[in-house]
Design a protein around this motif. Sequence first.
Motif, PDB file in Angstrom:
ATOM      1  N   PRO A  89       0.793  -1.232   0.000  1.00  0.00           N
ATOM      2  CA  PRO A  89       0.000   0.000   0.000  1.00  0.00           C
ATOM      3  C   PRO A  89       0.825   1.282   0.000  1.00  0.00           C
ATOM      4  N   PHE A  90       1.933   1.339   0.770  1.00  0.00           N
ATOM      5  CA  PHE A  90       2.684   2.599   0.793  1.00  0.00           C
ATOM      6  C   PHE A  90       3.440   2.821  -0.510  1.00  0.00           C
ATOM      7  N   VAL A  91       3.873   1.761  -1.185  1.00  0.00           N
ATOM      8  CA  VAL A  91       4.523   1.934  -2.488  1.00  0.00           C
ATOM      9  C   VAL A  91       3.500   2.425  -3.511  1.00  0.00           C
ATOM     10  N   LEU A  92       2.317   1.810  -3.553  1.00  0.00           N
ATOM     11  CA  LEU A  92       1.271   2.255  -4.486  1.00  0.00           C
ATOM     12  C   LEU A  92       0.852   3.697  -4.186  1.00  0.00           C
ATOM     13  N   ARG A  93       0.737   4.049  -2.922  1.00  0.00           N
ATOM     14  CA  ARG A  93       0.355   5.415  -2.532  1.00  0.00           C
ATOM     15  C   ARG A  93       1.419   6.416  -3.000  1.00  0.00           C
ATOM     16  N   ALA A  94       2.700   6.085  -2.804  1.00  0.00           N
ATOM     17  CA  ALA A  94       3.783   6.981  -3.223  1.00  0.00           C
ATOM     18  C   ALA A  94       3.806   7.137  -4.743  1.00  0.00           C
ATOM     19  N   LEU A 104      -5.430   2.743  -8.789  1.00  0.00           N
ATOM     20  CA  LEU A 104      -6.618   1.956  -9.130  1.00  0.00           C
ATOM     21  C   LEU A 104      -6.874   0.922  -8.030  1.00  0.00           C
ATOM     22  N   GLY A 105      -6.985   1.363  -6.804  1.00  0.00           N
ATOM     23  CA  GLY A 105      -7.174   0.422  -5.699  1.00  0.00           C
ATOM     24  C   GLY A 105      -5.875  -0.292  -5.380  1.00  0.00           C
ATOM     25  N   SER A 106      -5.831  -1.597  -5.660  1.00  0.00           N
ATOM     26  CA  SER A 106      -4.623  -2.376  -5.361  1.00  0.00           C
ATOM     27  C   SER A 106      -3.668  -2.461  -6.553  1.00  0.00           C
ATOM     28  N   SER A 107      -3.836  -1.574  -7.513  1.00  0.00           N
ATOM     29  CA  SER A 107      -2.919  -1.504  -8.649  1.00  0.00           C
ATOM     30  C   SER A 107      -2.706  -0.035  -9.003  1.00  0.00           C
ATOM     31  N   ILE A 108      -1.857   0.183  -9.993  1.00  0.00           N
ATOM     32  CA  ILE A 108      -1.568   1.547 -10.441  1.00  0.00           C
ATOM     33  C   ILE A 108      -1.497   1.542 -11.958  1.00  0.00           C
ATOM     34  N   ARG A 109      -1.953   2.601 -12.585  1.00  0.00           N
ATOM     35  CA  ARG A 109      -1.889   2.731 -14.047  1.00  0.00           C
ATOM     36  C   ARG A 109      -0.859   3.791 -14.396  1.00  0.00           C
ATOM     37  N   ILE A 110       0.086   3.404 -15.248  1.00  0.00           N
ATOM     38  CA  ILE A 110       1.061   4.362 -15.780  1.00  0.00           C
ATOM     39  C   ILE A 110       0.471   4.914 -17.069  1.00  0.00           C
ATOM     40  N   ARG A 111       0.174   6.199 -17.083  1.00  0.00           N
ATOM     41  CA  ARG A 111      -0.352   6.855 -18.275  1.00  0.00           C
ATOM     42  C   ARG A 111       0.838   7.229 -19.158  1.00  0.00           C
ATOM     43  N   LEU A 112       1.094   6.419 -20.180  1.00  0.00           N
ATOM     44  CA  LEU A 112       2.252   6.653 -21.045  1.00  0.00           C
ATOM     45  C   LEU A 112       2.156   7.988 -21.760  1.00  0.00           C
ATOM     46  N   ASP A 113       0.934   8.442 -22.074  1.00  0.00           N
ATOM     47  CA  ASP A 113       0.799   9.743 -22.732  1.00  0.00           C
ATOM     48  C   ASP A 113       1.313  10.859 -21.828  1.00  0.00           C
ATOM     49  N   ARG A 114       1.018  10.800 -20.536  1.00  0.00           N
ATOM     50  CA  ARG A 114       1.532  11.806 -19.597  1.00  0.00           C
ATOM     51  C   ARG A 114       3.036  11.649 -19.398  1.00  0.00           C
TER      52      ARG A 114
END
Length: 158
Positions: A89-94, A104-114
């Motif tokens: 959780p702290f890695v996803l939060r950071a 995205l809850g228990s995952s994270i999305r890397i927006r390649l466009d950004r």
Amino acid sequence: MERLRQRSVRIPIPERVVARSITRVGDPSLRDLTLELGPGGRLRVSGLKRKGIWIPFSVGLIAVPPAPGAPGPSVDLYLERVSPFFAGPFVLRALGQMPEMEPLGSSIRIRLDRWIDRQEWASPLPRGVLERVQVADVTTDTARRALVVTLGWGGGGG
């Protein structure tokens, strides 16, 4: 562009480039962050977390294409292994505090466009073009130490 419309394009992103992005989180309770790529689109982030004392941690993630209809070209990172148990959780939060990341809850999305917008080497692509590009596959080339993202022409995004 024509090649992308007719078929997919594989883009290798060197491990050092991925590491530079992921390990620059602005959380002072994290330090000595490192990233290693593994087979099958796997990433391992390790470092130290301040919890009264500095505690070593390791988080294993798998990178996958997002569900159809996800906005812009993006890659989803799901937790696979976490040590100790409280590290995920702290890695996803950071990571979620970074402008190119969406929690995205228990995952994270890397927006390649950004992410592309923030790279000095990237030539600007028209926003309409970038929104129609979708990630079809994510894997790793361990010999070249690169995350390999396969892009294809999609239907659009948000």
